[in-house]
Design a protein around this motif. Structure first.
Motif, PDB file in Angstrom:
ATOM      1  N   VAL A  39     -68.332 -51.475 -10.899  1.00 31.23           N
ATOM      2  CA  VAL A  39     -67.892 -50.917  -9.620  1.00 31.23           C
ATOM      3  C   VAL A  39     -66.413 -51.180  -9.388  1.00 31.23           C
ATOM      4  O   VAL A  39     -65.627 -50.272  -9.080  1.00 31.23           O
ATOM      5  CB  VAL A  39     -68.728 -51.504  -8.460  1.00 31.23           C
ATOM      6  N   LEU A  40     -65.993 -52.441  -9.537  1.00 32.27           N
ATOM      7  CA  LEU A  40     -64.617 -52.801  -9.211  1.00 32.27           C
ATOM      8  C   LEU A  40     -63.614 -52.261 -10.234  1.00 32.27           C
ATOM      9  O   LEU A  40     -62.496 -51.880  -9.873  1.00 32.27           O
ATOM     10  CB  LEU A  40     -64.499 -54.313  -9.090  1.00 32.27           C
ATOM     11  N   VAL A  41     -63.998 -52.213 -11.496  1.00 29.74           N
ATOM     12  CA  VAL A  41     -63.104 -51.648 -12.510  1.00 29.74           C
ATOM     13  C   VAL A  41     -62.862 -50.170 -12.238  1.00 29.74           C
ATOM     14  O   VAL A  41     -61.727 -49.678 -12.343  1.00 29.74           O
ATOM     15  CB  VAL A  41     -63.669 -51.869 -13.926  1.00 29.74           C
ATOM     16  N   ARG A  46     -58.951 -46.101 -10.350  1.00 32.01           N
ATOM     17  CA  ARG A  46     -58.617 -44.978  -9.455  1.00 32.01           C
ATOM     18  C   ARG A  46     -57.595 -45.377  -8.387  1.00 32.01           C
ATOM     19  O   ARG A  46     -57.342 -44.608  -7.460  1.00 32.01           O
ATOM     20  CB  ARG A  46     -59.896 -44.447  -8.799  1.00 32.01           C
ATOM     21  N   ASN A  47     -57.060 -46.594  -8.500  1.00 30.80           N
ATOM     22  CA  ASN A  47     -56.039 -47.112  -7.571  1.00 30.80           C
ATOM     23  C   ASN A  47     -56.549 -47.289  -6.142  1.00 30.80           C
ATOM     24  O   ASN A  47     -55.745 -47.415  -5.210  1.00 30.80           O
ATOM     25  CB  ASN A  47     -54.800 -46.200  -7.565  1.00 30.80           C
ATOM     26  N   MET A  48     -57.860 -47.318  -5.957  1.00 28.04           N
ATOM     27  CA  MET A  48     -58.404 -47.497  -4.618  1.00 28.04           C
ATOM     28  C   MET A  48     -58.242 -48.932  -4.124  1.00 28.04           C
ATOM     29  O   MET A  48     -58.074 -49.166  -2.927  1.00 28.04           O
ATOM     30  CB  MET A  48     -59.877 -47.089  -4.583  1.00 28.04           C
ATOM     31  N   GLY A 176     -66.980 -60.129 -17.946  1.00 24.11           N
ATOM     32  CA  GLY A 176     -65.975 -60.125 -19.001  1.00 24.11           C
ATOM     33  C   GLY A 176     -64.616 -59.614 -18.562  1.00 24.11           C
ATOM     34  O   GLY A 176     -63.695 -59.524 -19.377  1.00 24.11           O
ATOM     35  N   HIS A 177     -64.465 -59.279 -17.286  1.00 24.70           N
ATOM     36  CA  HIS A 177     -63.203 -58.757 -16.766  1.00 24.70           C
ATOM     37  C   HIS A 177     -62.610 -59.727 -15.749  1.00 24.70           C
ATOM     38  O   HIS A 177     -63.332 -60.452 -15.067  1.00 24.70           O
ATOM     39  CB  HIS A 177     -63.408 -57.404 -16.086  1.00 24.70           C
ATOM     40  N   CYS A 178     -61.302 -59.677 -15.621  1.00 25.53           N
ATOM     41  CA  CYS A 178     -60.595 -60.324 -14.521  1.00 25.53           C
ATOM     42  C   CYS A 178     -59.924 -59.194 -13.739  1.00 25.53           C
ATOM     43  O   CYS A 178     -58.941 -58.608 -14.210  1.00 25.53           O
ATOM     44  CB  CYS A 178     -59.573 -61.325 -15.046  1.00 25.53           C
ATOM     45  N   ILE A 179     -60.469 -58.895 -12.561  1.00 22.29           N
ATOM     46  CA  ILE A 179     -60.079 -57.683 -11.834  1.00 22.29           C
ATOM     47  C   ILE A 179     -59.157 -58.044 -10.675  1.00 22.29           C
ATOM     48  O   ILE A 179     -59.553 -58.769  -9.756  1.00 22.29           O
ATOM     49  CB  ILE A 179     -61.338 -56.964 -11.293  1.00 22.29           C
TER      50      ILE A 179
END
Length: 271
Positions: A39-41, A46-48, A176-179
């Motif tokens: 969701v966050l990626v 999309r620059n939201m 696995g991401h750092c958002i």
């Protein structure tokens, strides 16, 4: 060749970042799951998130624990709570629903209450499925407020204008991401959590969770950074103050082993 080299560089960096996130999980950092990451990626791409969406709720609490370098009992949530002001910094409207569909997770709009009201949430199938809520400031709790720039509606929550004032950059570890994203200021998050814990009707477990999260962050601020909670209470809107004062008995219970923090609340919430 330049394009190929750049693509390989991005792949190498993604693999390196994934390994670092796994290491942070081993060290006890708070970590959300792959669904939250999807969701966050998607919103980030999309620059939201850059346009003004702010992460709130339990995920924001997890992010602040990591930012402050604090260890706490690991928390889990199936709610992605995103707050927005009514005007986002988007060059053109973007569909929030399309962004959620692009995750390929299978989100469906949650029917509004009453039934004719627009939806403000999306959810995966199953009782414990991931849920995404869009929230905005509004005096009437639960009212659906149109957000034209997202072609969607948000659920009104009182005093979110206070909560979203001067948000700060942060990050969430997930799948696995750092958002990178924006978070409410910590002290405002504490006071609004206390307000929410006193305002919830019929959900005692959620009210207790809000109180514990507020008390935990406050203890970290006071004991690590010598933050004066009594000073930040001066920024709390008048309408929130009487509600927050009702949580003083709960704070006394939650902060029995943190007398310095409790003293700050005692001074701030004294009649």
């Amino acid at each position: 060749m330049d394009a190929l080299a750049e693509a390989q560089r991005q792949i190498d960096f993604a693999q390196w970042a994934n390994a670092q996130v796994r290491n942070l999980r081993t060290l006890g950092f708070q970590m959300a799951d792959k669904g939250v990451a999807s969701v966050l990626v998607e919103l980030h791409n999309r620059n939201m998130l850059d346009a003004g969406l702010v992460l709130v709720g339990t995920l924001a609490y997890m992010a602040w624990l990591n930012e402050l370098g604090a260890r706490a009992v690991a928390v889990r949530t199936q709610d992605v709570d995103l707050a927005t002001r009514k005007h986002l910094r988007l060059g053109a409207p973007q569909s929030f629903l399309d962004a959620m569909a692009a995750t390929k997770l299978g989100f469906s709009p949650v029917p509004g209450i009453p039934s004719q009201a627009p939806s403000t949430s999306l959810k995966l199938k199953g009782r414990e499925g991931l849920r995404v809520d869009l929230l905005v400031h509004g005096k009437e709790l639960g009212k659906a407020v149109p957000i034209p720039q997202l072609m969607w509606h948000a659920e009104a929550v009182p005093y979110f204008d206070y909560l979203l004032e001067q948000p700060q950059p942060g990050a969430l570890l997930a799948g696995g991401h750092c958002i990178p994203l924006m978070l409410p200021r910590t002290e405002r998050f504490v006071w609004h959590k206390l307000y929410s814990s006193s305002s919830r009707k019929g959900f005692p477990e959620k009210a207790e969770k809000d109180l514990v999260q507020a008390a935990t962050l406050a203890a970290i601020l006071v004991e690590q950074q010598d933050e004066a909670m009594v000073d930040s209470f001066g920024e709390v809107p008048t309408g929130m103050r009487a509600v927050v004062r009702k949580r003083l008995p709960g704070l006394r219970r939650a902060l029995g082993s943190h007398p310095q923090t409790l003293e700050q609340f005692e001074m701030a919430l004294a009649p």
